[in-house]
Design an enzyme around this catalytic site. Structure first.
Site, PDB file in Angstrom:
ATOM      1  N   GLY A  80       0.828  -1.210   0.000  1.00  0.00           N
ATOM      2  CA  GLY A  80       0.000   0.000   0.000  1.00  0.00           C
ATOM      3  C   GLY A  80       0.852   1.245   0.000  1.00  0.00           C
ATOM      4  N   CYS A  89       2.786   4.168  16.327  1.00  0.00           N
ATOM      5  CA  CYS A  89       3.779   3.189  16.785  1.00  0.00           C
ATOM      6  C   CYS A  89       4.890   2.902  15.789  1.00  0.00           C
ATOM      7  CB  CYS A  89       3.076   1.878  17.145  1.00  0.00           C
ATOM      8  SG  CYS A  89       2.097   2.040  18.630  1.00  0.00           S
TER       9      CYS A  89
HETATM   10  C1  UDX Z   1       0.878  -1.589  15.829  1.00  0.00           C
HETATM   11  C2  UDX Z   1       1.130  -3.059  16.211  1.00  0.00           C
HETATM   12  O1  UDX Z   1       0.420  -3.914  15.307  1.00  0.00           O
HETATM   13  C3  UDX Z   1       0.705  -3.325  17.648  1.00  0.00           C
HETATM   14  O2  UDX Z   1       1.029  -4.663  18.006  1.00  0.00           O
HETATM   15  C4  UDX Z   1       1.456  -2.344  18.559  1.00  0.00           C
HETATM   16  O3  UDX Z   1       1.051  -2.511  19.881  1.00  0.00           O
HETATM   17  C5  UDX Z   1       1.195  -0.906  18.119  1.00  0.00           C
HETATM   18  O4  UDX Z   1       1.560  -0.756  16.748  1.00  0.00           O
HETATM   19  P1  UDX Z   1      -1.219  -0.108  15.097  1.00  0.00           P
HETATM   20  O5  UDX Z   1      -0.227   0.996  14.857  1.00  0.00           O
HETATM   21  O6  UDX Z   1      -2.456   0.198  15.873  1.00  0.00           O
HETATM   22  O7  UDX Z   1      -0.524  -1.343  15.873  1.00  0.00           O
HETATM   23  O8  UDX Z   1      -1.716  -0.644  13.687  1.00  0.00           O
HETATM   24  P2  UDX Z   1      -1.394  -1.855  12.681  1.00  0.00           P
HETATM   25  O9  UDX Z   1      -2.666  -2.541  12.390  1.00  0.00           O
HETATM   26  O10 UDX Z   1      -0.283  -2.674  13.149  1.00  0.00           O
HETATM   27  O11 UDX Z   1      -0.983  -1.038  11.377  1.00  0.00           O
HETATM   28  C6  UDX Z   1       0.130  -0.147  11.359  1.00  0.00           C
HETATM   29  C7  UDX Z   1       0.293   0.473   9.988  1.00  0.00           C
HETATM   30  O12 UDX Z   1       0.747  -0.494   9.054  1.00  0.00           O
HETATM   31  C8  UDX Z   1      -0.980   1.045   9.386  1.00  0.00           C
HETATM   32  O13 UDX Z   1      -0.662   2.280   8.767  1.00  0.00           O
HETATM   33  C9  UDX Z   1      -1.407   0.030   8.349  1.00  0.00           C
HETATM   34  O14 UDX Z   1      -2.146   0.602   7.297  1.00  0.00           O
HETATM   35  C10 UDX Z   1      -0.059  -0.463   7.868  1.00  0.00           C
HETATM   36  N1  UDX Z   1      -0.098  -1.825   7.306  1.00  0.00           N
HETATM   37  C11 UDX Z   1      -0.409  -2.882   8.102  1.00  0.00           C
HETATM   38  C12 UDX Z   1       0.245  -2.030   5.970  1.00  0.00           C
HETATM   39  O15 UDX Z   1       0.541  -1.080   5.241  1.00  0.00           O
HETATM   40  N2  UDX Z   1       0.239  -3.305   5.486  1.00  0.00           N
HETATM   41  C13 UDX Z   1      -0.069  -4.383   6.250  1.00  0.00           C
HETATM   42  O16 UDX Z   1      -0.025  -5.505   5.722  1.00  0.00           O
HETATM   43  C14 UDX Z   1      -0.411  -4.170   7.599  1.00  0.00           C
END
Ligand code: UDX
Length: 440
Positions: free
Chosen positions: A261, A268
């Site tokens: 993406g 985080c």
């Molecule tokens: C993350 C960790 O997953 C969690 O365990 C920790 O405690 C805090 O940080 P969070 O930031 O809430 O959680 O969201 P997450 O669902 O992990 O996504 C983070 C980012 O990665 C988002 O911008 C999401 O769009 C992106 N992402 C996630 C991708 O671009 N591709 C993916 O396959 C998964």
């Protein structure tokens, strides 16, 4: 168990409410008096599915209270969770001032055994520093020479909550990590988490702190890896969705976090990757791999705008519609959201921008001064030369694309999350561009 959670931000509030809901008496502390008033009135200041209902239920059962006084809370409880912000300093290092201040205040008001537990993501060694701060600041009456007369422990119990599914993540965790230095601390923490049926890993505090750093950075690496693969897919005519599916069937790899993406955002990953790079550097190791992860992530949104520019010929005076502003679905959080950089670049190029997000509009108002915020996706599409989908909210799948097409000046969609049905849109006459979808 009587528990205090210091810091009522995202992590603290979810932790406090959920600990209360599994049967403990919890006091949530925050130095923001306005926030405490709001929480006392039953309002959650953030959008997190299920949290407000659960909070009200716990308050009703008298198992959840809110206060702005660390002293009052600390004296009534045995276990103190620290869920305080650790913002990045300009050099990428984590600023631990809030943690130090809380440790000092706890020391000043301790009246019996306390177990202090770090919840925030902190550099390895923080546990030792909290311990030292407490010893240094304990009132004289609790010290004899260099002996400390009041027993206490410092432990680490990192959170792995994802925004948007935080309550469910707390209730059904993959694992619970306990970083402890004494049997007593381990026993108390095991007791607290007993109602949650899952694997418990017990280790020392430094390893526990490291588990959190390594986990988040590994997940960020997975995302950057698939984003780099997507760049090549585009060039060789492969489809990254199929590539991720094929890789994901290998149980050693797994399909999760292989969604290409416009890059990861949020409070985080960007901060934690920086902090880990910095921690490594401070300890004499150049973590080049993670630097590359960060570089690939920054490239993703920039190359997405570049693609739009190439396909739209000129961005100047084009009407660009944005679907989705939050850094991911099911949250109103816009911290480090790729939408912020993308919109800034579009404005720099002279585009006119309209945007809609199901939950992040209140936050968007304070970030974007010169774009038009609309209250539904169809208004965004009106007269648009192109739509850019930046957050994969499920409702964008359900819109009437005939209506969208007819409202647009040019039926062109750039899908920054590969969420829409490309074949269906093409049939309807759209030009569709995803990320790493090759010659689709
Ligand atoms: C993350 C960790 O997953 C969690 O365990 C920790 O405690 C805090 O940080 P969070 O930031 O809430 O959680 O969201 P997450 O669902 O992990 O996504 C983070 C980012 O990665 C988002 O911008 C999401 O769009 C992106 N992402 C996630 C991708 O671009 N591709 C993916 O396959 C998964």
């Amino acid at each position: 168990m009587n528990i205090v959670v210091i810091g009522s931000g995202y992590v603290g509030l979810v932790t406090g409410v959920c600990l209360s809901s599994i049967g403990h008496h919890v006091i949530c502390v925050d130095n923001n008096k306005k926030k405490i008033q709001q929480l006392k009135a039953g309002q959650v200041p953030i959008y997190e599915p299920g949290l407000e209902e659960l909070m009200r239920a716990c308050t009703k059962k008298k198992r959840l209270k809110f206060t702005d006084s660390i002293k009052e809370a600390c004296q009534q409880s045995t276990v103190i969770f620290l869920a305080l912000p650790t913002p990045p300093k300009p050099n990428g290092d984590a600023d631990l001032t809030y943690i130090e201040n809380a440790a000092r205040e706890i020391a000043l008001h301790m009246n019996s055994y306390k177990l202090i537990v770090e919840k925030s993501t902190v550099p390895a060694e923080t546990g030792n520093r909290i311990h030292r701060t407490i010893v240094l600041n304990l009132p004289r009456k609790y010290k004899r020479g260099d002996r400390v007369l009041l027993d206490f422990d410092v432990a680490s119990n990192p959170e792995f909550l994802k925004e948007g599914s935080a309550v469910d993540d707390f209730m059904n965790p993959d694992r619970i990590v306990l970083g402890v230095e004494s049997k007593k601390a381990e026993k108390i923490l095991r007791e607290i988490f007993k109602p949650l049926k899952t694997k418990i890993l017990v280790t020392n505090t430094a390893s526990s702190e490291m588990i959190k750093h390594a986990s988040n950075s590994f997940l960020a690496t997975k995302i950057s890896f698939i984003n780099a693969v997507a760049q090549i897919c585009d060039r060789v005519g492969a489809d990254v969705l199929k590539v991720a599916e094929g890789m994901g069937f290998d149980q050693r790899i797994g399909r999760q976090f292989l969604d290409a993406g416009i890059g990861y955002g949020g409070s985080c990953f960007p901060k934690d990757v920086n902090a880990f790079i910095h921690l490594a550097e401070k300890n004499g190791y150049d973590f080049g791999l993670l630097k590359e992860v960060r570089r690939i992530n920054d490239l993703q949104w920039a190359s997405f705008v570049h693609l739009a520019e190439e396909k739209l010929w000129n961005l100047k005076e084009k009407n660009i519609g944005i679907w989705g502003l939050a850094f991911k679905p099911n949250t109103d959080d816009m911290r480090h959201a790729p939408s912020v950089d993308i919109i800034a670049r579009l404005k720099e190029e002279g585009a006119r921008v309209k945007a809609y997000d199901p939950k992040a509009m209140a936050n968007a108002v304070s970030i974007f001064k010169d774009i038009c915020l609309c209250d539904d996706p169809y208004k965004v599409a009106q007269d648009a030369d192109a739509l850019l989908l930046l957050t994969e909210w499920p409702e964008f799948k359900e819109v009437d694309f005939v209506q969208v097409r007819d409202a647009m000046r040019q039926a062109v969609i750039f899908d920054g999350r590969n969420m829409l049905d490309a074949a269906k849109l093409k049939k309807l006459g759209f030009e569709y561009f995803g990320i790493g979808r090759g010659r689709l």
